[in-house]
Design a protein around this motif. Sequence first.
Motif, PDB file in Angstrom:
ATOM      1  N   MET A 135      -8.250  -1.816 -32.568  1.00  0.00           N
ATOM      2  CA  MET A 135      -8.788  -3.277 -31.601  1.00  0.00           C
ATOM      3  C   MET A 135      -9.516  -3.343 -31.310  1.00  0.00           C
ATOM      4  O   MET A 135     -10.432  -3.177 -32.284  1.00  0.00           O
ATOM      5  CB  MET A 135      -8.358  -2.430 -30.349  1.00  0.00           C
ATOM      6  N   PHE A 136     -10.247  -5.146 -31.823  1.00  0.00           N
ATOM      7  CA  PHE A 136     -11.383  -5.858 -32.125  1.00  0.00           C
ATOM      8  C   PHE A 136     -11.412  -6.252 -31.166  1.00  0.00           C
ATOM      9  O   PHE A 136     -10.862  -6.769 -29.691  1.00  0.00           O
ATOM     10  CB  PHE A 136     -11.199  -6.994 -33.215  1.00  0.00           C
ATOM     11  N   LEU A 137     -12.526  -6.390 -30.400  1.00  0.00           N
ATOM     12  CA  LEU A 137     -13.028  -6.740 -29.006  1.00  0.00           C
ATOM     13  C   LEU A 137     -14.196  -7.458 -29.568  1.00  0.00           C
ATOM     14  O   LEU A 137     -15.283  -7.274 -29.629  1.00  0.00           O
ATOM     15  CB  LEU A 137     -13.564  -6.239 -28.002  1.00  0.00           C
ATOM     16  N   VAL A 138     -14.205  -8.845 -29.317  1.00  0.00           N
ATOM     17  CA  VAL A 138     -15.666  -9.399 -29.561  1.00  0.00           C
ATOM     18  C   VAL A 138     -17.310  -9.527 -28.130  1.00  0.00           C
ATOM     19  O   VAL A 138     -16.034  -9.935 -27.386  1.00  0.00           O
ATOM     20  CB  VAL A 138     -15.182 -11.329 -29.904  1.00  0.00           C
ATOM     21  N   TRP A 139     -17.857  -9.175 -28.290  1.00  0.00           N
ATOM     22  CA  TRP A 139     -18.897  -9.088 -27.861  1.00  0.00           C
ATOM     23  C   TRP A 139     -19.821 -10.224 -28.200  1.00  0.00           C
ATOM     24  O   TRP A 139     -20.322 -10.373 -26.688  1.00  0.00           O
ATOM     25  CB  TRP A 139     -20.170  -7.840 -27.995  1.00  0.00           C
ATOM     26  N   LYS A 140     -19.822 -10.713 -29.138  1.00  0.00           N
ATOM     27  CA  LYS A 140     -21.429 -12.457 -29.064  1.00  0.00           C
ATOM     28  C   LYS A 140     -20.535 -12.601 -30.766  1.00  0.00           C
ATOM     29  O   LYS A 140     -19.843 -11.795 -31.600  1.00  0.00           O
ATOM     30  CB  LYS A 140     -22.562 -11.538 -29.310  1.00  0.00           C
ATOM     31  N   GLY A 141     -20.148 -14.479 -30.433  1.00  0.00           N
ATOM     32  CA  GLY A 141     -19.750 -14.758 -31.218  1.00  0.00           C
ATOM     33  C   GLY A 141     -18.566 -15.570 -31.354  1.00  0.00           C
ATOM     34  O   GLY A 141     -17.837 -15.738 -30.203  1.00  0.00           O
ATOM     35  N   ARG A 142     -17.608 -15.561 -32.289  1.00  0.00           N
ATOM     36  CA  ARG A 142     -16.520 -15.962 -32.595  1.00  0.00           C
ATOM     37  C   ARG A 142     -16.241 -15.631 -34.206  1.00  0.00           C
ATOM     38  O   ARG A 142     -16.452 -15.187 -34.636  1.00  0.00           O
ATOM     39  CB  ARG A 142     -16.220 -17.999 -32.830  1.00  0.00           C
ATOM     40  N   PHE A 143     -14.995 -15.157 -33.804  1.00  0.00           N
ATOM     41  CA  PHE A 143     -14.010 -14.529 -34.921  1.00  0.00           C
ATOM     42  C   PHE A 143     -12.820 -14.184 -34.868  1.00  0.00           C
ATOM     43  O   PHE A 143     -12.357 -14.834 -33.941  1.00  0.00           O
ATOM     44  CB  PHE A 143     -13.922 -12.809 -34.234  1.00  0.00           C
ATOM     45  N   LEU A 153     -10.538 -16.309 -31.506  1.00  0.00           N
ATOM     46  CA  LEU A 153     -11.438 -14.961 -30.075  1.00  0.00           C
ATOM     47  C   LEU A 153     -13.144 -15.330 -30.353  1.00  0.00           C
ATOM     48  O   LEU A 153     -13.400 -15.530 -30.774  1.00  0.00           O
ATOM     49  CB  LEU A 153     -11.154 -14.090 -30.673  1.00  0.00           C
ATOM     50  N   GLY A 154     -13.047 -15.383 -28.354  1.00  0.00           N
ATOM     51  CA  GLY A 154     -14.325 -15.754 -28.498  1.00  0.00           C
ATOM     52  C   GLY A 154     -14.986 -14.621 -27.710  1.00  0.00           C
ATOM     53  O   GLY A 154     -13.812 -13.486 -27.564  1.00  0.00           O
ATOM     54  N   PRO A 155     -16.454 -14.524 -27.426  1.00  0.00           N
ATOM     55  CA  PRO A 155     -17.033 -12.810 -26.337  1.00  0.00           C
ATOM     56  C   PRO A 155     -15.417 -12.643 -25.219  1.00  0.00           C
ATOM     57  O   PRO A 155     -15.344 -13.957 -24.543  1.00  0.00           O
ATOM     58  CB  PRO A 155     -17.698 -13.679 -25.851  1.00  0.00           C
ATOM     59  N   GLY A 156     -15.317 -11.437 -25.020  1.00  0.00           N
ATOM     60  CA  GLY A 156     -14.621 -10.938 -23.821  1.00  0.00           C
ATOM     61  C   GLY A 156     -12.884 -11.353 -24.676  1.00  0.00           C
ATOM     62  O   GLY A 156     -12.744 -10.245 -23.954  1.00  0.00           O
ATOM     63  N   GLU A 157     -12.849 -11.951 -25.469  1.00  0.00           N
ATOM     64  CA  GLU A 157     -11.778 -11.783 -26.238  1.00  0.00           C
ATOM     65  C   GLU A 157     -11.259 -10.620 -27.003  1.00  0.00           C
ATOM     66  O   GLU A 157     -12.270  -9.925 -27.712  1.00  0.00           O
ATOM     67  CB  GLU A 157     -11.191 -12.890 -26.573  1.00  0.00           C
TER      68      GLU A 157
END
Length: 121
Positions: A51-59, A70-74
């Motif tokens: 599982m990948f969870l974005v903390w900061k930035g776009r991914f 994905l963006g922060p919180g996604e």
Amino acid sequence: MIQTGSIDTKLSLFSEHWRPKVIASLNRQEVKIVKVQGVFPWHHHDDCEEMFLVWKGRFRVEFRDRICDLGPGEFVVVPRGVEHRTAADEEAEILIFEPAEVLNTGNVVDDTFTAPQGATI
């Protein structure tokens, strides 16, 4: 042992990209933080989901048939055995949840991207 910490503080302690650091462990799982920028190689993990969870930035997590932007919180959960690669046009900070001892490049060994296992911060 009780584990506590600040994700922002832990992220401030390193600058390299694509080198996950373990910040906590539970139930044979690890919580890792990583800074990313650029494009990671295509790979898969035969024996586990991640599982990948974005903390900061776009991914992005790219699959052969779609892209999850994905963006922060996604977050996204990549099923076991599914080929994927990750990418970020600008630096992003990510939390990864996966079983302990998982090689970050899965079925691929790459001189540039394969990170040492068990690195903690």
